[in-house]
Design a protein around this motif. Sequence first.
Motif, short mmCIF file in Angstrom:
data_model
loop_
_atom_site.label_atom_id
_atom_site.label_comp_id
_atom_site.label_asym_id
_atom_site.label_seq_id
_atom_site.Cartn_x
_atom_site.Cartn_y
_atom_site.Cartn_z
N TYR A 174 0.81 -1.21 0.00
CA TYR A 174 0.00 0.00 0.00
C TYR A 174 0.85 1.27 0.00
N ALA A 175 0.15 2.42 -0.17
CA ALA A 175 0.82 3.69 -0.39
C ALA A 175 1.16 4.45 0.89
N ARG A 176 0.24 4.46 1.84
CA ARG A 176 0.44 5.24 3.06
C ARG A 176 0.04 4.40 4.27
N GLN A 177 0.56 4.76 5.44
CA GLN A 177 0.21 4.03 6.64
C GLN A 177 0.33 4.91 7.87
N ARG A 178 -0.39 4.51 8.90
CA ARG A 178 -0.25 5.10 10.23
C ARG A 178 0.03 3.96 11.20
N VAL A 179 1.14 4.05 11.91
CA VAL A 179 1.45 3.06 12.92
C VAL A 179 0.68 3.43 14.18
N ARG A 180 -0.22 2.56 14.60
CA ARG A 180 -1.06 2.87 15.75
C ARG A 180 -0.44 2.37 17.06
N THR A 181 0.09 1.15 17.01
CA THR A 181 0.60 0.53 18.24
C THR A 181 1.93 -0.16 17.97
N MET A 182 2.86 0.00 18.89
CA MET A 182 4.13 -0.72 18.85
C MET A 182 4.22 -1.58 20.10
N THR A 183 4.38 -2.89 19.92
CA THR A 183 4.52 -3.80 21.06
C THR A 183 5.97 -4.24 21.15
N VAL A 184 6.58 -3.97 22.29
CA VAL A 184 7.99 -4.29 22.53
C VAL A 184 8.08 -5.61 23.27
N GLY A 185 8.88 -6.53 22.75
CA GLY A 185 9.04 -7.83 23.38
C GLY A 185 9.87 -7.76 24.65
N PRO A 186 9.97 -8.87 25.37
CA PRO A 186 10.75 -8.90 26.62
C PRO A 186 12.24 -8.71 26.37
N CYS A 187 12.94 -8.34 27.42
CA CYS A 187 14.40 -8.28 27.40
C CYS A 187 14.94 -9.71 27.18
N PRO A 188 16.10 -9.88 26.56
CA PRO A 188 16.65 -11.24 26.39
C PRO A 188 16.77 -12.03 27.68
N CYS A 189 16.85 -11.35 28.85
CA CYS A 189 16.95 -12.07 30.12
C CYS A 189 15.61 -12.65 30.55
N GLY A 190 14.52 -12.25 29.88
CA GLY A 190 13.19 -12.76 30.21
C GLY A 190 12.31 -11.77 30.93
N GLY B 247 0.41 10.25 18.13
CA GLY B 247 -0.42 9.42 18.99
C GLY B 247 -0.01 7.96 19.07
N LEU B 248 1.25 7.65 18.76
CA LEU B 248 1.71 6.27 18.83
C LEU B 248 1.55 5.72 20.25
N LYS B 249 1.03 4.51 20.36
CA LYS B 249 0.90 3.82 21.63
C LYS B 249 1.97 2.74 21.71
N VAL B 250 2.76 2.75 22.78
CA VAL B 250 3.83 1.76 22.96
C VAL B 250 3.48 0.86 24.13
N ILE B 251 3.53 -0.45 23.89
CA ILE B 251 3.16 -1.44 24.90
C ILE B 251 4.34 -2.38 25.12
N ALA B 252 4.60 -2.72 26.38
CA ALA B 252 5.64 -3.70 26.71
C ALA B 252 4.97 -5.05 26.92
N ALA B 253 5.39 -6.06 26.18
CA ALA B 253 4.84 -7.41 26.35
C ALA B 253 5.28 -7.96 27.70
N PRO B 254 4.50 -8.86 28.29
CA PRO B 254 4.90 -9.46 29.57
C PRO B 254 6.22 -10.21 29.45
N GLY B 255 6.91 -10.36 30.59
CA GLY B 255 8.14 -11.12 30.61
C GLY B 255 7.88 -12.59 30.30
N THR B 256 8.91 -13.29 29.91
CA THR B 256 8.77 -14.69 29.52
C THR B 256 8.97 -15.64 30.69
#
Length: 226
Positions: free
Chosen positions: A110-126, A171-180
């Motif tokens: 597609y031509a254009r986009q809006r990133v609404r949410t960014m989900t960040v995974g856990p740290c490598p330590c878990g 208006g980007l929303k950033v979420i941290a995923a739960p630890g592993t």
Amino acid sequence: MRLRLPEESPKEPPTGFKIAHPVLHTDGGRAGFLGVSLGAAAPYGVLDQARCVYGRRHRVPHRRCDCGFHCVHERAVAEGLLVLAEHRKTVLLEVSVLGRYIRFEQGFRYARQRVRTMTVGPCPCGAAASVLADAGWGRDGQRALEAACGGCAGGRARWTLATFAERAGQGLKVIAAPGTQLAGDLPGTPELVAEAALLQARLDWFQGQLGRLGEAQGGGGPEARP
């Protein structure tokens, strides 16, 4: 006669999912993303317009070109890419597909986009990530970042998730995923009490050994405990 595919006119922009590397401009004032395939050549912002990566002067997306933003329909498909070794340090993006687009079985181009949410995974330590730290590489004035907890970030430059969202804007929303680390793997109160008792027993034995060694050497050993 050339057949044409039917055109869609959705009431709401379609939603898609993709993965990318979070990046921050070296001036520290602008945050964005760097793709993992064709988009790896040019960082993009939260709200952005795609350009032909081959420099051709045609509308994006073009049916005879690979240009344009790419995403998949299903979140689970994008999450499946995160387990690949080369994508472990990327983040998951939920996007709104804007402008002209071509629909495929697995996703959109597609031509254009809006990133609404960014989900960040856990740290490598878990542990759940609390910051985005310098990943040690970059491109075209953009510093790549990776998820980390406060302890694993060490002395590297770091930015909180809220700071990244603020500098990305729109208006980007950033979420941290739960630890592993599973809750069942964490020690409870009885286990901690038992560990403390064992450590105290070992300390008593060690002090006793030091006392006997001191007496054997004629030094009188350490002072007796009350």
